[in-house]
Design an enzyme around this catalytic site. Structure first.
Site, mmCIF file in Angstrom:
data_model
loop_
_atom_site.group_PDB
_atom_site.id
_atom_site.type_symbol
_atom_site.label_atom_id
_atom_site.label_comp_id
_atom_site.label_asym_id
_atom_site.label_seq_id
_atom_site.Cartn_x
_atom_site.Cartn_y
_atom_site.Cartn_z
ATOM 1 N N TYR A 64 0.823 -1.224 0.000
ATOM 2 C CA TYR A 64 0.000 0.000 0.000
ATOM 3 C C TYR A 64 0.853 1.270 0.000
ATOM 4 C CZ TYR A 64 -4.282 -2.626 0.157
ATOM 5 O OH TYR A 64 -5.311 -3.450 -0.206
ATOM 6 N N HIS A 117 -14.723 0.780 -1.248
ATOM 7 C CA HIS A 117 -13.625 -0.056 -0.748
ATOM 8 C C HIS A 117 -12.627 0.729 0.082
ATOM 9 C CE1 HIS A 117 -14.477 -3.025 -4.283
ATOM 10 N NE2 HIS A 117 -15.367 -3.094 -3.323
ATOM 11 N N CYS A 125 -6.794 1.873 12.902
ATOM 12 C CA CYS A 125 -6.201 0.849 13.760
ATOM 13 C C CYS A 125 -6.903 -0.492 13.503
ATOM 14 C CB CYS A 125 -6.360 1.238 15.237
ATOM 15 S SG CYS A 125 -5.699 -0.032 16.362
ATOM 16 N N CYS A 147 -0.485 1.819 16.759
ATOM 17 C CA CYS A 147 -1.537 2.782 17.131
ATOM 18 C C CYS A 147 -1.161 3.438 18.462
ATOM 19 C CB CYS A 147 -2.865 2.031 17.273
ATOM 20 S SG CYS A 147 -4.204 3.029 17.950
ATOM 21 N N THR A 197 -14.626 -1.315 -14.980
ATOM 22 C CA THR A 197 -14.623 -2.350 -13.952
ATOM 23 C C THR A 197 -14.882 -3.725 -14.581
ATOM 24 O OG1 THR A 197 -15.631 -3.147 -11.888
ATOM 25 C CG2 THR A 197 -17.064 -1.889 -13.383
ATOM 26 N N SER A 198 -14.122 -4.711 -14.052
ATOM 27 C CA SER A 198 -14.244 -6.077 -14.603
ATOM 28 C C SER A 198 -15.527 -6.737 -14.110
ATOM 29 C CB SER A 198 -13.032 -6.910 -14.163
ATOM 30 O OG SER A 198 -13.004 -6.981 -12.734
HETATM 31 C C1 BV8 Z 1 -17.926 -8.994 1.252
HETATM 32 C C2 BV8 Z 1 -9.163 -3.508 -1.564
HETATM 33 C C3 BV8 Z 1 -19.416 -9.898 2.862
HETATM 34 C C4 BV8 Z 1 -8.742 -2.097 -1.649
HETATM 35 C C5 BV8 Z 1 -10.757 -4.717 -2.906
HETATM 36 C C6 BV8 Z 1 -17.304 -16.214 -4.478
HETATM 37 C C7 BV8 Z 1 -18.101 -15.731 -5.500
HETATM 38 C C8 BV8 Z 1 -18.546 -14.413 -5.497
HETATM 39 C C9 BV8 Z 1 -18.185 -13.536 -4.474
HETATM 40 C C10 BV8 Z 1 -17.384 -14.008 -3.471
HETATM 41 C C11 BV8 Z 1 -16.948 -15.342 -3.456
HETATM 42 N N1 BV8 Z 1 -16.191 -15.518 -2.358
HETATM 43 C C12 BV8 Z 1 -16.123 -14.352 -1.658
HETATM 44 C C13 BV8 Z 1 -16.860 -13.425 -2.336
HETATM 45 C C14 BV8 Z 1 -17.047 -12.009 -1.941
HETATM 46 C C15 BV8 Z 1 -15.806 -11.204 -2.316
HETATM 47 C C16 BV8 Z 1 -15.574 -11.219 -3.820
HETATM 48 O O1 BV8 Z 1 -16.287 -10.578 -4.575
HETATM 49 N N2 BV8 Z 1 -14.544 -11.968 -4.232
HETATM 50 C C17 BV8 Z 1 -14.236 -12.041 -5.667
HETATM 51 C C18 BV8 Z 1 -12.718 -12.067 -5.855
HETATM 52 C C19 BV8 Z 1 -14.886 -13.302 -6.215
HETATM 53 N N3 BV8 Z 1 -16.102 -9.841 -1.898
HETATM 54 C C20 BV8 Z 1 -15.747 -9.463 -0.663
HETATM 55 O O2 BV8 Z 1 -15.088 -10.141 0.101
HETATM 56 C C21 BV8 Z 1 -16.268 -8.093 -0.233
HETATM 57 N N4 BV8 Z 1 -16.854 -8.215 1.072
HETATM 58 O O3 BV8 Z 1 -18.431 -9.641 0.377
HETATM 59 O O4 BV8 Z 1 -18.388 -8.972 2.564
HETATM 60 C C22 BV8 Z 1 -18.716 -11.204 3.109
HETATM 61 C C23 BV8 Z 1 -17.934 -11.298 4.250
HETATM 62 C C24 BV8 Z 1 -17.296 -12.522 4.491
HETATM 63 C C25 BV8 Z 1 -17.402 -13.598 3.598
HETATM 64 C C26 BV8 Z 1 -18.174 -13.458 2.421
HETATM 65 C C27 BV8 Z 1 -18.836 -12.251 2.171
HETATM 66 C C28 BV8 Z 1 -15.125 -7.103 -0.165
HETATM 67 C C29 BV8 Z 1 -14.742 -6.696 -1.566
HETATM 68 C C30 BV8 Z 1 -13.675 -5.579 -1.492
HETATM 69 C C31 BV8 Z 1 -12.362 -6.195 -1.780
HETATM 70 N N5 BV8 Z 1 -11.310 -5.158 -1.805
HETATM 71 N N6 BV8 Z 1 -9.709 -3.915 -2.840
HETATM 72 C C32 BV8 Z 1 -7.683 -1.997 -2.698
HETATM 73 O O5 BV8 Z 1 -6.578 -2.503 -2.453
HETATM 74 O O6 BV8 Z 1 -7.963 -1.386 -3.730
HETATM 75 S S1 BV8 Z 1 -11.395 -5.169 -4.396
HETATM 76 C C33 BV8 Z 1 -10.345 -4.775 -5.672
HETATM 77 O O7 BV8 Z 1 -10.981 -5.269 -6.868
HETATM 78 C C34 BV8 Z 1 -10.219 -3.270 -5.888
HETATM 79 O O8 BV8 Z 1 -10.913 -2.506 -4.957
HETATM 80 C C35 BV8 Z 1 -10.843 -3.082 -7.264
HETATM 81 O O9 BV8 Z 1 -11.478 -1.876 -7.360
HETATM 82 C C36 BV8 Z 1 -11.809 -4.207 -7.267
HETATM 83 C C37 BV8 Z 1 -12.521 -4.551 -8.518
HETATM 84 O O10 BV8 Z 1 -11.669 -4.573 -9.570
HETATM 85 P P1 BV8 Z 1 -11.902 -3.499 -10.767
HETATM 86 O O11 BV8 Z 1 -11.982 -2.136 -10.183
HETATM 87 O O12 BV8 Z 1 -13.040 -3.961 -11.582
HETATM 88 O O13 BV8 Z 1 -10.515 -3.618 -11.492
HETATM 89 P P2 BV8 Z 1 -10.048 -4.769 -12.469
HETATM 90 O O14 BV8 Z 1 -8.576 -4.644 -12.660
HETATM 91 O O15 BV8 Z 1 -10.622 -6.076 -12.015
HETATM 92 O O16 BV8 Z 1 -10.794 -4.399 -13.847
HETATM 93 C C38 BV8 Z 1 -10.451 -3.207 -14.522
HETATM 94 C C39 BV8 Z 1 -11.324 -3.174 -15.760
HETATM 95 O O17 BV8 Z 1 -11.097 -1.949 -16.439
HETATM 96 C C40 BV8 Z 1 -11.016 -4.292 -16.749
HETATM 97 O O18 BV8 Z 1 -12.237 -4.871 -17.171
HETATM 98 C C41 BV8 Z 1 -10.335 -3.573 -17.931
HETATM 99 O O19 BV8 Z 1 -10.705 -4.140 -19.166
HETATM 100 C C42 BV8 Z 1 -10.914 -2.189 -17.817
HETATM 101 N N7 BV8 Z 1 -10.039 -1.110 -18.272
HETATM 102 C C43 BV8 Z 1 -8.683 -1.044 -18.212
HETATM 103 N N8 BV8 Z 1 -8.281 0.167 -18.689
HETATM 104 C C44 BV8 Z 1 -9.405 0.846 -19.036
HETATM 105 C C45 BV8 Z 1 -10.521 0.045 -18.777
HETATM 106 N N9 BV8 Z 1 -11.787 0.429 -19.013
HETATM 107 C C46 BV8 Z 1 -11.949 1.673 -19.534
HETATM 108 N N10 BV8 Z 1 -10.932 2.507 -19.801
HETATM 109 C C47 BV8 Z 1 -9.641 2.133 -19.586
HETATM 110 N N11 BV8 Z 1 -8.634 2.988 -19.878
#
Ligand code: BV8
Length: 249
Positions: A64, A117, A125, A147, A197-198
């Site tokens: 980070y 997020h 903390c 902390c 967003t993906s």
């Molecule tokens: C929760 C931290 C309740 C901060 C992040 C199984 C199936 C489904 C869901 C789950 C599962 N198991 C667990 C889950 C839930 C889980 C989840 O979704 N997991 C995923 C991996 C399957 N979610 C969670 O845990 C959330 N909490 O659900 O709480 C709970 C509690 C306990 C147990 C279960 C549930 C918490 C989610 C938050 C995670 N933290 N980041 C940081 O470091 O940033 S998420 C991380 O991915 C980032 O925040 C990021 O923003 C996020 C999403 O990614 P994108 O923003 O979409 O970025 P990505 O690179 O993927 O895509 C970029 C896109 O842009 C691409 O498509 C590309 O083509 C496009 N692009 C590129 N350049 C351009 C462009 N488009 C336009 N113009 C351009 N120039």
């Protein structure tokens, strides 16, 4: 799914926007899942889960701290600016929800922003409920930061980035605000726009479904087809910095 060249924003239109890392890509901030993306150097489990932080807080702070240093040199791009301009046009009929933690939407002038997020430039903390505080610092020395509130209370508390990791709950107030916005918006025309967003992270990826249930027209602007692209009526493939100014103008 049909192509479209502009989103009809007429008098009674409300617009809900969701952005992801792709919107910041043209500002020089690497996305997560594109090649060369952030997860390439580290596994998600190591740097974006509470377990990873417990296992190696120094690695997480290096990850980070690197993003803080890199992000401070980055500026909003035309995509951020187009969204801030739309907010100025629509006022309380506009709401921006972002998965990004880089702060570029606020730098671009957006005020009606929900940072789902968390915020890269805030620290909190991991052990006590002190308020998160603004923090531009990098912590890549041997010991992760502690902390001072915990220290004063005679216990040890590690500081951590004020972001939401996988497996952590998001702030329920954020979703209440989003649902309220959709409820109020459905009295007129409602548009949901996702950009850069993906669509691979829940619950952000399910916002399109809630918007459709509220009767919203749905647009996706993305450089590539996203995981949940089929759930949108309109898809404009392209870079958000190039597409959004025309689409929202
Ligand atoms: C929760 C931290 C309740 C901060 C992040 C199984 C199936 C489904 C869901 C789950 C599962 N198991 C667990 C889950 C839930 C889980 C989840 O979704 N997991 C995923 C991996 C399957 N979610 C969670 O845990 C959330 N909490 O659900 O709480 C709970 C509690 C306990 C147990 C279960 C549930 C918490 C989610 C938050 C995670 N933290 N980041 C940081 O470091 O940033 S998420 C991380 O991915 C980032 O925040 C990021 O923003 C996020 C999403 O990614 P994108 O923003 O979409 O970025 P990505 O690179 O993927 O895509 C970029 C896109 O842009 C691409 O498509 C590309 O083509 C496009 N692009 C590129 N350049 C351009 C462009 N488009 C336009 N113009 C351009 N120039």
């Amino acid at each position: 799914m049909t192509r479209t060249d502009s989103i009809p924003v007429v008098a009674d239109t409300s617009v809900l926007v969701l952005t992801g890392a792709g919107v910041s890509a043209e500002s020089g901030i690497p996305t997560f899942r594109d090649s060369g993306g952030l997860w390439e150097q580290h596994s998600m489990e190591q740097v974006a889960t509470p377990e990873g932080f417990r296992e190696d807080p120094r690695l997480v702070w290096r990850f980070y701290s690197e993003r803080r240093a890199k992000g401070r040199a980055c500026r909003p791009n035309p995509g951020h600016l187009a969204l801030a301009a739309l907010e100025r046009r629509l006022g309380d009929r506009f709401l921006l929800v972002t998965q990004n933690i880089d702060g570029l939407h606020r730098q671009a002038g957006s005020e009606r922003v929900i940072e789902l997020h968390g915020q890269l430039y805030q620290t909190r903390c991991a052990h006590c409920d002190r308020e998160p505080f603004d923090d531009l610092e990098g912590y890549d020395d041997e010991r992760p930061p502690l902390c001072d509130v915990c220290e004063a209370a005679g216990r040890m508390g590690l500081l951590r980035p004020a972001v939401v990791w996988f497996g952590e709950m998001l702030d329920p107030l954020h979703f209440e605000a989003i649902s309220r916005f959709l409820e109020e918006g459905r009295r007129g025309r409602l548009v949901f726009l996702a950009a850069g967003t993906s669509g691979s992270v829940w619950p952000a990826s399910a916002l399109v479904d809630e918007a459709r249930r509220a009767g919203a027209g749905t647009w996706l602007v993305n450089a590539a087809a996203a995981d949940n692209a089929s759930r949108f009526e309109h898809f404009v493939q392209g870079r958000s910095g190039e597409v959004l100014p025309g689409l929202l103008g």
